[in-house]
Design a protein around this motif. Structure first.
Motif, short mmCIF file in Angstrom:
data_model
loop_
_atom_site.label_atom_id
_atom_site.label_comp_id
_atom_site.label_asym_id
_atom_site.label_seq_id
_atom_site.Cartn_x
_atom_site.Cartn_y
_atom_site.Cartn_z
N GLU A 1 4.59 6.63 -18.14
CA GLU A 1 3.19 6.79 -18.54
C GLU A 1 2.44 7.34 -17.34
O GLU A 1 2.58 6.82 -16.24
CB GLU A 1 2.60 5.44 -18.95
N ASN B 1 -0.59 7.60 -11.63
CA ASN B 1 -1.51 8.72 -11.79
C ASN B 1 -0.77 10.04 -11.67
O ASN B 1 -0.70 10.81 -12.61
CB ASN B 1 -2.62 8.66 -10.74
N ASP C 1 -0.22 4.63 -7.75
CA ASP C 1 -1.09 5.80 -7.91
C ASP C 1 -0.27 7.08 -7.80
O ASP C 1 -0.30 7.92 -8.67
CB ASP C 1 -2.19 5.77 -6.85
N GLY D 1 4.93 -2.30 -7.10
CA GLY D 1 3.56 -1.85 -7.35
C GLY D 1 2.88 -1.48 -6.06
O GLY D 1 3.14 -2.08 -5.03
N GLY D 2 1.99 -0.49 -6.11
CA GLY D 2 1.28 -0.12 -4.89
C GLY D 2 0.53 1.17 -5.05
O GLY D 2 0.36 1.67 -6.15
N GLU D 3 0.03 1.69 -3.93
CA GLU D 3 -0.72 2.94 -3.99
C GLU D 3 0.23 4.15 -3.93
O GLU D 3 0.30 4.92 -4.86
CB GLU D 3 -1.74 2.99 -2.85
N ARG E 1 4.79 3.81 -14.33
CA ARG E 1 3.40 4.15 -14.67
C ARG E 1 2.67 4.60 -13.41
O ARG E 1 2.81 3.98 -12.36
CB ARG E 1 2.67 2.94 -15.23
N GLU F 1 4.89 0.72 -10.75
CA GLU F 1 3.51 1.14 -11.03
C GLU F 1 2.81 1.51 -9.74
O GLU F 1 2.90 0.77 -8.76
CB GLU F 1 2.74 0.01 -11.71
N GLY G 1 0.83 -1.19 0.00
CA GLY G 1 0.00 0.00 0.00
C GLY G 1 0.87 1.24 0.00
O GLY G 1 0.75 2.11 -0.85
#
Lengths: 206, 261
Positions: free
Chosen positions: B242, B228, B213, B175-177, B226, B211, B159
């Motif tokens: 990205e 947001n 958020d 990967g995570g938030e 990648r 990757e 997370g």
């Protein structure tokens, strides 16, 4: 060849973020073997079985407000949840029809309470009867098959396929993922994933 | 449940035991235990070798211990060195010395202040590393905090990922938030000392894919990033970024191509 979707397309199509996807993976809401790695021109990319993952994400999104992520994980896991349910409750809660129940009892002898594995059998039988895909005699064949192959059915990672050619019908029970090529005259009437059935059943029971 | 009074074993000097069910097991010299052990408390101040599995409430190892089977424990503290050939299942694990685990590790809170190496996967609510960690499998946590050196051959999925780099850190995928990777700025005496001996090493993170958020990265080398909201800080070398909402790139960073999705 199974229809695959790349991670990027999936996020866009399902409208979720990387964080959500990783979180659900962490919570075991998305099985490890759905993450398929492939080399592409941008390096390694992750792909998913398209129909399965979209269906799963849709379910997670609709249910996550009512259930905690841990409860959801329980639901998606193929292991059985409750131990037994009575016949009365089954029909009252409209989980299976009386017809399916009677057929099951005729075959196995009268039964008052059903174990989870028996419920799976009942549920599959009921769905096949309801859709009109099989008739009663064929339903008995199914019961026989599930009875003989109880071990395979319980392993959850199996698929049931029902094929008919010129009026002759038969069931195939095979481990997932099933890759069958059928001759043109034969018709695939029904194709069920047992794991999917177990999920639906759990959802109905909860 | 009413339990019958369990006995203690205490091995001072050198001794062997066949295992069994006990209240307290204490080793002050060297011990060899041939079977499975179930106890409330396991304490080793010397060296111990256990051939079977162990289930205990608390385990404290001040010397060196070798477990050949699985270890199931609520609270485990390792001040010396420990080898576990099987899996480790724990609520709280604190490694202040060194430990090697050949199986998987599953816990609620894992704190490493020394060095730990795991051949399987690690999953825990919290992982806090100030030292060195090597993991051959994947690493999953709600919160992953590292101030030191790590090498993870699989995926780090958490997370919150909060990393302060020391020397060359590596992960295959992250990967995570929320992901934050920074270079340590405060140079404490200890750090300076390490740097003095390892002067050629740059603080850096290498990963194939990152990757998440919200990302903030410094001194990171990656193929693809990648997210947001993405912020690429100084010292980064990233082939492709990205992003969805926003992208900021420090003038000291190198980014091959960028695409808004």
């Amino acid at each position: 060849m199974e229809n695959l979707i790349s991670k990027k397309d999936l996020l866009e199509e399902a409208n979720i973020s990387y964080g959500q996807l990783y979180r659900w993976k962490r919570k075991n809401l998305i099985p490890e073997n759905w993450f398929i790695r492939k080399s592409t021109f941008t390096g390694q990319e992750t792909f998913f079985p398209k129909e399965d993952i979209l269906l799963r994400i849709e379910k997670i999104k609709t249910l996550k407000d009512d259930l905690s992520l841990d409860e959801l994980a329980d639901m998606f896991s193929p292991s059985p949840t409750l131990t037994s349910l009575s016949a009365e409750e089954l029909t009252k809660r409209n989980i299976v029809s009386q017809t399916a129940l009677d057929m099951f009892n005729n075959f196995h002898g009268p039964n008052q309470s059903f174990s989870f594995n028996q419920l799976v059998t009942l549920y599959v039988l009921n769905s096949l009867l309801q859709t009109g895909d099989v008739n009663r005699a064929e339903g008995i064949d199914l019961l026989q098959l599930f009875h003989d192959q109880a071990q395979t059915v319980n392993n959850a990672g199996s698929e049931l396929i029902f094929i008919r050619k010129m009026g002759v019908s038969f069931f195939i029970l095979t481990p997932e993922p099933a890759n069958l090529f059928i001759e043109p005259q034969a018709k695939k009437i029904a194709h069920y994933k047992i794991s999917q059935c177990i999920q639906e059943l759990k959802l109905k029971l909860s | 449940m009413e339990r019958t009074q369990l006995k203690n074993i205490s091995i001072s000097g050198s001794g062997t035991s066949s295992g069994g069910e006990y209240d307290q097991v204490k080793v002050n010299g060297s011990a060899h235990i041939h079977g499975d052990l179930i106890c409330e408390q396991f304490k080793c101040n010397g060296s111990a070798h256990l051939e079977g599995n162990i289930t205990t409430d608390t385990a404290k190892i001040n010397g060196s211990t070798h477990f050949e089977g699985d270890v199931e424990v609520k609270e485990m503290t390792i001040n010396g060195s420990t080898d576990i050939d099987g899996n480790l299942l724990c609520d709280e694990l604190k490694v202040q010395g060194s430990s090697t685990i050949k199986g998987n590790v599953k816990g609620k809170e894992i704190i490493v202040r020394g060095s730990a190496s795991v051949n399987g996967n690690v999953s825990s609510d919290e992982i806090d590393v100030k030292g060195q960690v090597k993991i051959k499998g994947d690493c999953e946590a709600e919160s992953f905090e590292a101030r030191g050196n790590f090498k993870i051959d699989g995926l780090v999925n958490a997370g919150t990922i909060d990393v302060e780099l020391l020397r060359h850190c590596e992960a295959k995928e992250i990967g995570g938030e929320n992901i934050m990777v920074k270079k340590t700025r405060d140079a404490s005496g200890f750090k300076k000392l390490i740097k003095f001996f390892m002067s050629n090493h740059n603080d850096q993170l290498t990963a194939e894919v990152i990757e998440g958020d919200n990302l903030y990265l410094e001194h990171t080398h990656a193929e693809v990033v990648r997210g947001n909201t993405v912020e690429i800080g100084p010292g980064c070398d990233i082939k492709r970024v990205e992003y969805k909402t926003s992208l900021e790139i420090d003038p000291d960073a190198k980014v091959g191509s960028q695409e808004k999705i």
